[in-house]
Motif scaffolding. Structure first.
Motif: not given
Length: 396
Positions: A166, A170, A314, A341
């Motif tokens: 994740t 990002a 995110s 993600a």
């Protein structure tokens, strides 16, 4: 088995539930050895309760040992150590082939018009039993689980399930490159790891913004320029301070790692609390048709980023009628990228960094290791940001 079970707003309990069993030939059963507590779990604890059902098993960040496999899982054997991505994907559909595992066409929750099924999340994403438990049934196990070496402590690899991919996505979505500048809003687990990854990938300037002293101090000690939201009476003062350290333009990119539960959005907070007080069926319909997020973090990100810059989102948002400053977005010619993600998309990039050198500091990333039976206190601790809680791992 013992598992963390949702019963209502701010009400999670560790209870005895039936052991999972193989249901499909592509299933596996793993014995969980560690499972993380995620900021997304707090959304279920506080905001997204209308989409939950009492008895739902929580959690989506596991590492463990394979106990049993279905007949169509040739790549795994009992005894293998695996990290399980938080989304469930088949690996062979058109979306998976594009590296968009969160949009997997095999596991999309079409009845709700959403993407791939997720472990331990709301019925909008399949209400699949989660991983804060002693055992976990893993669908699509021929593709999802990532085999990792036996030996090192769980902390070395467990973050491959969510935190690392994740944060990596990002930073990649932010277009960070050698010599660029990036600001990260929200220094929870994802924001803190995004700061480390941005520095690792060569960003010349990484700026961290939050209002929690422990979190600001942690990233400041890692070479990040920090700004305390509570030190500024007005947003324009913060914008001026960040402008002063970025040649008056603002950072090249801003990562919003906060999402719907942003600090300082009283109207949005009241709307979310009002929905939480309604009967579940009414609240669900309201949030699906007129749901709003606390938008202060995203609005701040839009204001901070330089003209022609990039926003990477995110943090989780769930509103259906959120107001957006379209004039500003258009006038500043901003690029925006966002989404859950795609874990397997990034795993091969991240694995080489999980070495004895530990360049991303995963071995010491967790602030708290708790027995699974202490999950209720772990949730409360993490939500209140008490005792320096940044990352909590449960051990069954």
């Amino acid at each position: 088995m013992r598992a963390t079970v949702w019963h209502g707003k701010r009400d999670v309990r560790v209870e005895n539930v039936p052991d999972p069993v193989i249901q499909e030939p592509t299933d596996a059963i793993i014995r969980v050895t560690s499972s993380g507590l995620c900021g997304s779990d707090l959304h279920l604890y506080e905001v997204l309760t209308p989409f939950m059902t009492p008895g739902d098993i929580l959690g989506h960040e596991p590492i463990g040992i394979v106990e049993e496999t279905g007949s169509q899982v040739p790549g795994l054997s009992p005894g293998d150590r695996v990290v399980v991505p938080f989304q469930i994907a088949c690996g062979s559909c058109a979306m998976c082939a594009e590296g968009l595992q969160t949009q997997c066409e095999t596991t999309q929750v079409r009845e709700h018009g959403t993407g791939a099924r997720l472990f331990g999340y709301t019925k909008l994403y399949g209400a699949v039993p989660g991983a804060q438990a002693e055992y976990l049934r893993v669908p699509q196990a021929h593709y999802g689980p990532i085999k990792v070496p036996r030996g090192p402590a769980d902390d070395r690899f467990v973050y491959l399930s969510d935190v690392l991919p994740t944060a990596w996505q990002a930073v990649r979505y932010a277009g960070v490159r050698p010599g660029s500048s990036v600001a990260v809003l929200g220094l929870g687990p994802i924001g803190t790891m995004a700061c480390r990854i941005a520095r690792h990938l060569g960003a010349a300037q990484v700026i961290g913004i939050d209002h929690v002293p422990d979190r600001l101090g942690r990233v400041h000690g890692e070479g990040v320029e920090t700004f305390d939201l509570d030190a500024f009476d007005q947003e324009k003062e913060l914008l001026a301070a960040v402008g002063d350290v970025t040649d008056g333009r603002g950072p090249d990119a801003v990562i919003d790692a906060v999402g719907t539960e942003a600090h300082g959005s009283p109207a949005g907070r009241l709307a979310q609390q009002a929905a939480g007080l309604m009967p579940p069926r009414w609240a669900e319909k309201l949030m699906q048709r007129a749901g709003v997020d606390r938008m202060s973090a995203l609005h701040l990100a839009i204001a901070l980023v330089r003209r022609g810059g990039t926003l990477s989102i995110s943090g989780v948002y769930g509103g259906m009628t959120d107001p957006m400053p379209m004039l500003t977005l258009f006038d500043k010619q901003l690029q925006i990228r966002m989404g859950q993600a795609n874990v397997r998309r990034w795993a091969d990039d991240i694995l080489p960094l999980l070495t004895d050198d530990d360049p991303l500091g995963v071995d010491t990333f967790a602030t708290h290791h708790l027995p699974l039976d202490q999950a209720p206190s772990g949730y409360e601790l993490f939500q209140k940001k008490a005792d320096g809680a940044l990352k909590v791992l449960f051990r069954p």
